[in-house]
Design a protein around this motif. Structure first.
Motif, PDB file in Angstrom:
ATOM      1  N   CYS A  53       0.800  -1.229   0.000  1.00 51.75           N
ATOM      2  CA  CYS A  53       0.000   0.000   0.000  1.00 51.75           C
ATOM      3  C   CYS A  53       0.832   1.278   0.000  1.00 51.75           C
ATOM      4  CB  CYS A  53      -1.003   0.001   1.153  1.00 51.75           C
ATOM      5  SG  CYS A  53      -0.297  -0.067   2.815  1.00 51.75           S
ATOM      6  N   ASP A  54       2.145   1.174   0.219  1.00 50.25           N
ATOM      7  CA  ASP A  54       2.997   2.361   0.112  1.00 50.25           C
ATOM      8  C   ASP A  54       3.428   2.633  -1.325  1.00 50.25           C
ATOM      9  OD1 ASP A  54       4.575   0.064   0.179  1.00 50.25           O
ATOM     10  OD2 ASP A  54       6.278   1.085   1.108  1.00 50.25           O
ATOM     11  N   THR A  55       3.087   1.722  -2.238  1.00 53.27           N
ATOM     12  CA  THR A  55       3.344   1.908  -3.667  1.00 53.27           C
ATOM     13  C   THR A  55       2.185   2.699  -4.264  1.00 53.27           C
ATOM     14  OG1 THR A  55       4.503  -0.211  -3.762  1.00 53.27           O
ATOM     15  CG2 THR A  55       3.733   0.705  -5.859  1.00 53.27           C
ATOM     16  N   PRO A  56       2.468   3.731  -5.061  1.00 53.05           N
ATOM     17  CA  PRO A  56       1.383   4.538  -5.628  1.00 53.05           C
ATOM     18  C   PRO A  56       0.317   3.684  -6.332  1.00 53.05           C
ATOM     19  CG  PRO A  56       3.492   5.567  -6.067  1.00 53.05           C
ATOM     20  CD  PRO A  56       3.786   4.218  -5.469  1.00 53.05           C
ATOM     21  N   GLY A  57      -0.918   3.959  -6.014  1.00 54.44           N
ATOM     22  CA  GLY A  57      -2.057   3.290  -6.633  1.00 54.44           C
ATOM     23  C   GLY A  57      -2.523   2.024  -5.923  1.00 54.44           C
ATOM     24  N   GLU A  58      -1.681   1.435  -5.086  1.00 56.01           N
ATOM     25  CA  GLU A  58      -2.045   0.165  -4.446  1.00 56.01           C
ATOM     26  C   GLU A  58      -3.107   0.334  -3.362  1.00 56.01           C
ATOM     27  OE1 GLU A  58      -1.026  -3.147  -5.298  1.00 56.01           O
ATOM     28  OE2 GLU A  58      -0.517  -1.931  -7.051  1.00 56.01           O
ATOM     29  N   LEU A  59      -3.091   1.432  -2.626  1.00 56.83           N
ATOM     30  CA  LEU A  59      -4.116   1.650  -1.599  1.00 56.83           C
ATOM     31  C   LEU A  59      -5.489   1.811  -2.258  1.00 56.83           C
ATOM     32  CD1 LEU A  59      -4.422   1.814   1.465  1.00 56.83           C
ATOM     33  CD2 LEU A  59      -4.173   4.307   1.273  1.00 56.83           C
ATOM     34  N   GLN A  60      -5.522   2.445  -3.441  1.00 53.38           N
ATOM     35  CA  GLN A  60      -6.783   2.574  -4.169  1.00 53.38           C
ATOM     36  C   GLN A  60      -7.256   1.205  -4.676  1.00 53.38           C
ATOM     37  OE1 GLN A  60      -4.122   4.735  -4.587  1.00 53.38           O
ATOM     38  NE2 GLN A  60      -5.153   6.218  -3.266  1.00 53.38           N
ATOM     39  N   LYS A  61      -6.320   0.365  -5.126  1.00 53.38           N
ATOM     40  CA  LYS A  61      -6.687  -0.997  -5.530  1.00 53.38           C
ATOM     41  C   LYS A  61      -7.216  -1.778  -4.328  1.00 53.38           C
ATOM     42  CE  LYS A  61      -3.345  -1.624  -9.289  1.00 53.38           C
ATOM     43  NZ  LYS A  61      -2.134  -2.375  -9.693  1.00 53.38           N
ATOM     44  N   HIS A  62      -6.576  -1.585  -3.175  1.00 55.10           N
ATOM     45  CA  HIS A  62      -7.021  -2.230  -1.942  1.00 55.10           C
ATOM     46  C   HIS A  62      -8.469  -1.828  -1.639  1.00 55.10           C
ATOM     47  CE1 HIS A  62      -6.505  -4.216   1.889  1.00 55.10           C
ATOM     48  NE2 HIS A  62      -6.819  -3.115   2.543  1.00 55.10           N
ATOM     49  N   ALA A  63      -8.780  -0.555  -1.816  1.00 50.86           N
ATOM     50  CA  ALA A  63     -10.134  -0.050  -1.566  1.00 50.86           C
ATOM     51  C   ALA A  63     -11.164  -0.750  -2.440  1.00 50.86           C
ATOM     52  CB  ALA A  63     -10.184   1.458  -1.811  1.00 50.86           C
ATOM     53  N   GLY A  64     -10.762  -1.174  -3.629  1.00 49.47           N
ATOM     54  CA  GLY A  64     -11.678  -1.847  -4.544  1.00 49.47           C
ATOM     55  C   GLY A  64     -12.184  -3.188  -4.040  1.00 49.47           C
ATOM     56  N   TYR A  65     -11.532  -3.748  -3.033  1.00 52.53           N
ATOM     57  CA  TYR A  65     -11.983  -5.017  -2.440  1.00 52.53           C
ATOM     58  C   TYR A  65     -12.958  -4.791  -1.283  1.00 52.53           C
ATOM     59  CZ  TYR A  65      -8.307  -7.538  -4.935  1.00 52.53           C
ATOM     60  OH  TYR A  65      -7.513  -8.094  -5.911  1.00 52.53           O
ATOM     61  N   LEU A  66     -13.183  -3.539  -0.911  1.00 51.70           N
ATOM     62  CA  LEU A  66     -13.912  -3.232   0.315  1.00 51.70           C
ATOM     63  C   LEU A  66     -15.232  -2.511   0.044  1.00 51.70           C
ATOM     64  CD1 LEU A  66     -10.808  -1.738   2.145  1.00 51.70           C
ATOM     65  CD2 LEU A  66     -11.625  -4.109   2.268  1.00 51.70           C
ATOM     66  N   ALA A  67     -16.271  -2.902   0.776  1.00 48.19           N
ATOM     67  CA  ALA A  67     -17.553  -2.209   0.695  1.00 48.19           C
ATOM     68  C   ALA A  67     -17.408  -0.805   1.297  1.00 48.19           C
ATOM     69  CB  ALA A  67     -18.621  -2.994   1.462  1.00 48.19           C
ATOM     70  N   LYS A  68     -18.173   0.138   0.780  1.00 46.47           N
ATOM     71  CA  LYS A  68     -18.129   1.503   1.323  1.00 46.47           C
ATOM     72  C   LYS A  68     -18.504   1.514   2.800  1.00 46.47           C
ATOM     73  CE  LYS A  68     -18.878   4.151  -2.867  1.00 46.47           C
ATOM     74  NZ  LYS A  68     -19.711   5.122  -3.579  1.00 46.47           N
ATOM     75  N   ASP A  69     -19.448   0.638   3.158  1.00 50.58           N
ATOM     76  CA  ASP A  69     -19.901   0.576   4.556  1.00 50.58           C
ATOM     77  C   ASP A  69     -19.150  -0.494   5.349  1.00 50.58           C
ATOM     78  OD1 ASP A  69     -21.036  -1.604   3.264  1.00 50.58           O
ATOM     79  OD2 ASP A  69     -23.005  -1.379   4.198  1.00 50.58           O
ATOM     80  N   LEU A  70     -17.900  -0.749   4.965  1.00 46.94           N
ATOM     81  CA  LEU A  70     -17.060  -1.727   5.641  1.00 46.94           C
ATOM     82  C   LEU A  70     -17.035  -1.467   7.142  1.00 46.94           C
ATOM     83  CD1 LEU A  70     -14.738  -3.952   5.524  1.00 46.94           C
ATOM     84  CD2 LEU A  70     -13.184  -1.991   5.590  1.00 46.94           C
ATOM     85  N   GLU A  71     -17.107  -2.557   7.902  1.00 45.63           N
ATOM     86  CA  GLU A  71     -16.862  -2.503   9.336  1.00 45.63           C
ATOM     87  C   GLU A  71     -15.630  -3.361   9.600  1.00 45.63           C
ATOM     88  OE1 GLU A  71     -20.356  -3.684  11.513  1.00 45.63           O
ATOM     89  OE2 GLU A  71     -21.592  -2.198  10.483  1.00 45.63           O
TER      90      GLU A  71
END
Length: 166
Positions: A53-71
């Motif tokens: 996630c410290d690589t540019p763009g990877e944190l955004q890719k990580h977000a793609g696996y998660l629901a907006k209402d993630l708990e």
């Protein structure tokens, strides 16, 4: 001979029913194997992006696996109620600091009818600078499949403990 014919008819019907049941069991086992493969692939993708996630763009890719209402429930860190808050915490506390590794052989997958799956297992955490693994914990992820897309809706990481060297 007329008395034997009905017996053979019943025997053939029973054999056909047994074969159909066996076929259904095979189909169920095949479905479970396919689900396990899917969730294993999702876990690998989710945590590959987490680990980089410290690589540019990877944190955004990580977000793609998660629901907006993630708990996200963490026994040491508390509860995070949204994907945005989880990502902010991940960026601050994880990125560039440590990686997550799945403990081999620990992954289990259970279907949730008309929803998705539960994934559970053990993971460990390793320092990026030294490579030394320092802790482990149980995890559980609830995956939802909706409109052909899988996303994590609930993540639990608990039972954190240090790894004791032998």
């Amino acid at each position: 001979m007329n008395r034997i014919a009905p017996f053979f008819g019943i025997l053939l019907a029973a054999m056909a029913a047994s074969a159909a049941a066996a076929s259904g069991a095979g189909s169920a086992a095949s479905d479970e194997l396919a689900l396990t493969r899917t969730v294993t692939r999702l876990d690998a993708g989710l945590f590959d992006t987490f680990n980089h996630c410290d690589t540019p763009g990877e944190l955004q890719k990580h977000a793609g696996y998660l629901a907006k209402d993630l708990e996200f429930y963490h026994d040491k860190g508390g509860v995070t109620w949204t994907r945005a808050a989880y990502l902010a915490n991940t960026e601050k506390n994880v990125c560039g600091h440590f990686r997550r590794e799945l403990v081999p052989g620990s992954l289990e997958v259970f279907p949730i009818k008309d929803f998705g799956a539960i994934e559970q297992g053990w993971h460990k955490f390793c320092d990026l600078k030294t490579g030394q693994c320092f802790g482990e914990a149980k995890f559980l992820i609830v995956w939802r499949q909706q409109a052909g897309k899988w996303e994590a809706t609930r993540i639990f990481s608990y039972g954190h403990r240090p790894i004791v060297s032998p």
